[in-house]
Design a protein around this motif. Structure first.
Motif, PDB file in Angstrom:
ATOM      1  N   SER A 106       0.804  -1.223   0.000  1.00  0.00           N
ATOM      2  CA  SER A 106       0.000   0.000   0.000  1.00  0.00           C
ATOM      3  C   SER A 106       0.839   1.276   0.000  1.00  0.00           C
ATOM      4  CB  SER A 106      -0.942   0.013   1.214  1.00  0.00           C
ATOM      5  OG  SER A 106      -0.193  -0.058   2.421  1.00  0.00           O
ATOM      6  N   HIS A 107       2.148   1.144   0.286  1.00  0.00           N
ATOM      7  CA  HIS A 107       3.009   2.327   0.328  1.00  0.00           C
ATOM      8  C   HIS A 107       3.776   2.548  -0.982  1.00  0.00           C
ATOM      9  CE1 HIS A 107       2.189   2.694   4.579  1.00  0.00           C
ATOM     10  NE2 HIS A 107       2.588   1.447   4.786  1.00  0.00           N
ATOM     11  N   SER A 108       3.676   1.610  -1.930  1.00  0.00           N
ATOM     12  CA  SER A 108       4.467   1.723  -3.159  1.00  0.00           C
ATOM     13  C   SER A 108       3.931   2.832  -4.056  1.00  0.00           C
ATOM     14  CB  SER A 108       4.457   0.393  -3.925  1.00  0.00           C
ATOM     15  OG  SER A 108       3.154   0.105  -4.394  1.00  0.00           O
ATOM     16  N   ILE A 109       4.792   3.352  -4.922  1.00  0.00           N
ATOM     17  CA  ILE A 109       4.405   4.429  -5.836  1.00  0.00           C
ATOM     18  C   ILE A 109       3.258   3.998  -6.733  1.00  0.00           C
ATOM     19  CG2 ILE A 109       5.180   5.741  -7.857  1.00  0.00           C
ATOM     20  CD1 ILE A 109       7.824   6.149  -6.553  1.00  0.00           C
ATOM     21  N   THR A 110       3.335   2.754  -7.226  1.00  0.00           N
ATOM     22  CA  THR A 110       2.301   2.281  -8.148  1.00  0.00           C
ATOM     23  C   THR A 110       0.929   2.216  -7.499  1.00  0.00           C
ATOM     24  OG1 THR A 110       2.967   0.020  -7.595  1.00  0.00           O
ATOM     25  CG2 THR A 110       3.866   0.966  -9.613  1.00  0.00           C
ATOM     26  N   GLU A 111       0.916   2.082  -6.174  1.00  0.00           N
ATOM     27  CA  GLU A 111      -0.356   2.033  -5.447  1.00  0.00           C
ATOM     28  C   GLU A 111      -0.763   3.411  -4.928  1.00  0.00           C
ATOM     29  OE1 GLU A 111      -2.269  -0.842  -5.103  1.00  0.00           O
ATOM     30  OE2 GLU A 111      -0.797  -1.562  -6.564  1.00  0.00           O
ATOM     31  N   ASN A 112       0.103   4.397  -5.100  1.00  0.00           N
ATOM     32  CA  ASN A 112      -0.168   5.732  -4.562  1.00  0.00           C
ATOM     33  C   ASN A 112       0.200   6.808  -5.579  1.00  0.00           C
ATOM     34  OD1 ASN A 112      -0.794   5.429  -1.424  1.00  0.00           O
ATOM     35  ND2 ASN A 112       0.796   3.953  -1.944  1.00  0.00           N
ATOM     36  N   LEU A 113      -0.419   6.741  -6.751  1.00  0.00           N
ATOM     37  CA  LEU A 113      -0.146   7.744  -7.775  1.00  0.00           C
ATOM     38  C   LEU A 113      -0.573   9.128  -7.300  1.00  0.00           C
ATOM     39  CD1 LEU A 113      -1.179   6.176 -11.211  1.00  0.00           C
ATOM     40  CD2 LEU A 113       1.115   6.727 -10.416  1.00  0.00           C
ATOM     41  N   ARG A 114       0.256  10.106  -7.604  1.00  0.00           N
ATOM     42  CA  ARG A 114      -0.068  11.497  -7.303  1.00  0.00           C
ATOM     43  C   ARG A 114      -0.175  12.277  -8.606  1.00  0.00           C
ATOM     44  NH1 ARG A 114       4.833  12.521  -2.969  1.00  0.00           N
ATOM     45  NH2 ARG A 114       4.272  10.896  -1.445  1.00  0.00           N
ATOM     46  N   GLU A 115      -0.927  13.353  -8.557  1.00  0.00           N
ATOM     47  CA  GLU A 115      -1.075  14.182  -9.755  1.00  0.00           C
ATOM     48  C   GLU A 115       0.271  14.743 -10.194  1.00  0.00           C
ATOM     49  OE1 GLU A 115      -3.693  18.086 -10.929  1.00  0.00           O
ATOM     50  OE2 GLU A 115      -4.645  16.547  -9.691  1.00  0.00           O
ATOM     51  N   SER A 116       1.154  14.985  -9.224  1.00  0.00           N
ATOM     52  CA  SER A 116       2.467  15.557  -9.531  1.00  0.00           C
ATOM     53  C   SER A 116       3.453  14.542 -10.103  1.00  0.00           C
ATOM     54  CB  SER A 116       3.074  16.181  -8.268  1.00  0.00           C
ATOM     55  OG  SER A 116       3.234  15.193  -7.255  1.00  0.00           O
ATOM     56  N   ASP A 117       3.098  13.256 -10.089  1.00  0.00           N
ATOM     57  CA  ASP A 117       4.033  12.229 -10.555  1.00  0.00           C
ATOM     58  C   ASP A 117       4.446  12.441 -12.006  1.00  0.00           C
ATOM     59  OD1 ASP A 117       4.154  10.997  -8.126  1.00  0.00           O
ATOM     60  OD2 ASP A 117       2.840   9.333  -8.637  1.00  0.00           O
ATOM     61  N   ALA A 118       3.516  12.901 -12.827  1.00  0.00           N
ATOM     62  CA  ALA A 118       3.840  13.145 -14.238  1.00  0.00           C
ATOM     63  C   ALA A 118       4.955  14.185 -14.353  1.00  0.00           C
ATOM     64  CB  ALA A 118       2.603  13.597 -14.998  1.00  0.00           C
ATOM     65  N   GLN A 119       4.977  15.147 -13.439  1.00  0.00           N
ATOM     66  CA  GLN A 119       6.014  16.178 -13.486  1.00  0.00           C
ATOM     67  C   GLN A 119       7.397  15.583 -13.221  1.00  0.00           C
ATOM     68  OE1 GLN A 119       4.710  19.054 -10.616  1.00  0.00           O
ATOM     69  NE2 GLN A 119       2.831  19.552 -11.737  1.00  0.00           N
ATOM     70  N   HIS A 120       7.459  14.562 -12.370  1.00  0.00           N
ATOM     71  CA  HIS A 120       8.739  13.897 -12.104  1.00  0.00           C
ATOM     72  C   HIS A 120       9.215  13.119 -13.337  1.00  0.00           C
ATOM     73  CE1 HIS A 120       8.620  14.975  -7.886  1.00  0.00           C
ATOM     74  NE2 HIS A 120       7.389  14.507  -7.809  1.00  0.00           N
ATOM     75  N   ILE A 121       8.276  12.499 -14.034  1.00  0.00           N
ATOM     76  CA  ILE A 121       8.612  11.786 -15.268  1.00  0.00           C
ATOM     77  C   ILE A 121       9.099  12.771 -16.334  1.00  0.00           C
ATOM     78  CG2 ILE A 121       7.685  10.397 -17.151  1.00  0.00           C
ATOM     79  CD1 ILE A 121       7.874   8.743 -14.702  1.00  0.00           C
ATOM     80  N   PHE A 122       8.424  13.902 -16.440  1.00  0.00           N
ATOM     81  CA  PHE A 122       8.832  14.902 -17.430  1.00  0.00           C
ATOM     82  C   PHE A 122      10.163  15.546 -17.045  1.00  0.00           C
ATOM     83  CE2 PHE A 122       4.774  14.164 -19.132  1.00  0.00           C
ATOM     84  CZ  PHE A 122       4.690  14.755 -20.391  1.00  0.00           C
ATOM     85  N   PHE A 123      10.469  15.576 -15.750  1.00  0.00           N
ATOM     86  CA  PHE A 123      11.789  16.040 -15.308  1.00  0.00           C
ATOM     87  C   PHE A 123      12.874  15.135 -15.882  1.00  0.00           C
ATOM     88  CE2 PHE A 123      15.358  15.551 -12.401  1.00  0.00           C
ATOM     89  CZ  PHE A 123      15.803  16.866 -12.269  1.00  0.00           C
ATOM     90  N   ALA A 124      12.628  13.822 -15.835  1.00  0.00           N
ATOM     91  CA  ALA A 124      13.589  12.869 -16.405  1.00  0.00           C
ATOM     92  C   ALA A 124      13.757  13.122 -17.904  1.00  0.00           C
ATOM     93  CB  ALA A 124      13.112  11.438 -16.156  1.00  0.00           C
ATOM     94  N   MET A 125      12.664  13.466 -18.571  1.00  0.00           N
ATOM     95  CA  MET A 125      12.716  13.763 -20.004  1.00  0.00           C
ATOM     96  C   MET A 125      13.570  15.003 -20.263  1.00  0.00           C
ATOM     97  SD  MET A 125       9.505  13.892 -22.630  1.00  0.00           S
ATOM     98  CE  MET A 125       8.734  15.390 -22.048  1.00  0.00           C
ATOM     99  N   ARG A 126      13.392  16.035 -19.435  1.00  0.00           N
ATOM    100  CA  ARG A 126      14.213  17.251 -19.577  1.00  0.00           C
ATOM    101  C   ARG A 126      15.686  16.940 -19.363  1.00  0.00           C
ATOM    102  NH1 ARG A 126      10.213  19.617 -16.340  1.00  0.00           N
ATOM    103  NH2 ARG A 126      11.611  19.918 -14.551  1.00  0.00           N
ATOM    104  N   LYS A 127      15.953  16.100 -18.377  1.00  0.00           N
ATOM    105  CA  LYS A 127      17.335  15.732 -18.067  1.00  0.00           C
ATOM    106  C   LYS A 127      17.978  15.026 -19.262  1.00  0.00           C
ATOM    107  CE  LYS A 127      20.120  13.402 -14.524  1.00  0.00           C
ATOM    108  NZ  LYS A 127      20.101  12.627 -13.260  1.00  0.00           N
ATOM    109  N   MET A 128      17.226  14.164 -19.938  1.00  0.00           N
ATOM    110  CA  MET A 128      17.776  13.471 -21.105  1.00  0.00           C
ATOM    111  C   MET A 128      17.964  14.432 -22.276  1.00  0.00           C
ATOM    112  SD  MET A 128      19.088  10.713 -22.178  1.00  0.00           S
ATOM    113  CE  MET A 128      18.623   9.362 -21.094  1.00  0.00           C
ATOM    114  N   CYS A 129      17.094  15.417 -22.425  1.00  0.00           N
ATOM    115  CA  CYS A 129      17.285  16.423 -23.472  1.00  0.00           C
ATOM    116  C   CYS A 129      18.589  17.188 -23.243  1.00  0.00           C
ATOM    117  CB  CYS A 129      16.106  17.392 -23.506  1.00  0.00           C
ATOM    118  SG  CYS A 129      14.580  16.696 -24.162  1.00  0.00           S
ATOM    119  N   ASP A 130      18.850  17.542 -21.991  1.00  0.00           N
ATOM    120  CA  ASP A 130      20.107  18.226 -21.668  1.00  0.00           C
ATOM    121  C   ASP A 130      21.304  17.342 -21.979  1.00  0.00           C
ATOM    122  OD1 ASP A 130      18.778  20.482 -20.799  1.00  0.00           O
ATOM    123  OD2 ASP A 130      18.798  19.900 -18.686  1.00  0.00           O
TER     124      ASP A 130
END
Length: 336
Positions: free
Chosen positions: A220-244
């Motif tokens: 019940s404490h795992s990320i997959t069981e506790n999605l947050r609206e802000s989670d997409a922003q963390h994924i897009f952060f990874a995308m920005r990091k790869m662009c750099d």
């Protein structure tokens, strides 16, 4: 006997309020550990009985090669960074404090690490404990081994790895020299995808063992069981990091594009799960536009290129569909 200031393998275990599972995790490690391995446990400000469980376990199973570090709650990224600062091993592994490793984990992996040939050693995980590998006394010689050798800046052999986009930290053992000064981004979720892909660009020799040595517990404490609206922003952060990264390493563009595409698709999926449709905010729209400038479209699906080029259409169609679905559901409920 291994030099206590220079182990072959350091296993880093961050833990926060995992009193329920930490004992089973430590038991699985203790069953096959050798004096070549150090265990570094970072108690990240737990407020339950995690600390007592750890102390109790090592009171009955004392070990000289275990470090327990206590810190105020700062998040898993900083806890792992603390582990990296304390680690002395030639290789680094990560284990989550609610998971279990195979009884053959050390039997299979330590001989490979002793060769000191590979920059990363990969293996599989399972979410079904019954499928966790155990040799049961049989020979391990039939386990499939796949070596990946990279020459200079040639990264095309990494295409299948980046296409699969399975970046679990816990299914990889890293040569510490490969990690160098890289550290986990503080206060970021999805740290695997923010960290792991970039390590591959520094490798020359990678070994994959086709065997499931890690049991990944869904709780019940795992990320997959506790999605947050802000989670997409963390994924897009990874995308920005790869662009750099591409900006400074254009020769890696084709392989890196696959990671960017995966970030777009994962972030998009999270947004829909939380909002009901593809509702990109201004930062996400900017990230998508920038990403497309750096992507190698020759390795991309045309439909994905279209979705990234025209995200407003994605939003309009999915929002309309979502609204129609809500109206239909409301009508059905009213009639029933």
């Amino acid at each position: 006997m291994c030099d206590k200031n220079h182990y072959l393998l350091s296993i880093i275990i961050p833990t926060y309020n995992n009193a329920e599972f930490i004992t089973s995790t430590l038991t699985s490690l203790q069953s096959g550990i050798t004096d070549e391995v150090e265990i570094i446990i970072i108690n990240d400000g737990s407020t339950d009985h995690t600390d007592e469980k750890i102390a109790e376990f090592y009171r009955f199973s004392p070990s000289d090669n275990v470090k327990v570090i206590h810190q105020s709650n700062q998040g898993v990224a900083i806890a792992r960074n603390k582990g990296l600062e304390s680690a002395t091993g030639v290789y680094i592994a990560f284990v989550d404090s609610d998971d279990i490793i195979s009884s053959d984990y050390f039997t299979l992996l330590l001989p490979v690490l002793r060769e000191r040939k590979y920059d990363i050693v990969e293996f599989g995980l399972t979410r079904d404990k019954e499928k966790l590998y155990t040799s049961q006394g049989a020979s391990n010689e039939n386990i499939e081994r796949n070596e990946l050798i990279l020459q200079d800046t040639q990264c095309l052999p990494l295409m299948p790895t980046f296409s699969a986009a399975q970046w679990h930290l816990v299914t990889r053992i890293f040569l510490r020299d490969i990690l160098g000064n890289d550290r986990f981004e503080a206060n970021r979720r999805y740290e695997d995808i923010i960290f792991s892909p970039f390590q591959y660009f520094k490798c020359r020799n990678i070994l994959n063992l086709n065997v499931k040595l890690y049991y990944y517990r869904l709780n019940s404490h795992s990320i997959t069981e506790n999605l947050r609206e802000s989670d997409a922003q963390h994924i897009f952060f990874a995308m920005r990091k790869m662009c750099d990264y591409i900006k400074n390493n254009p020769e890696k563009r084709s392989v890196a594009t696959l990671m960017i595409v995966n970030c777009f698709l994962e972030g998009r999926k999270i947004v829909r799960k939380k909002k009901g449709y593809y509702a990109y905010d201004e930062q996400m729209l900017s990230d998508i536009k920038t990403a497309l400038q750096y992507c190698d479209e020759s390795v991309m699906n045309k439909k994905i290129i279209y979705k990234m080029r025209h995200p407003w259409i994605d939003t309009f169609i999915s929002a309309t569909r979502n609204q129609v679905f809500k109206l239909c559901k409301k009508k059905i409920n009213k009639e029933s």
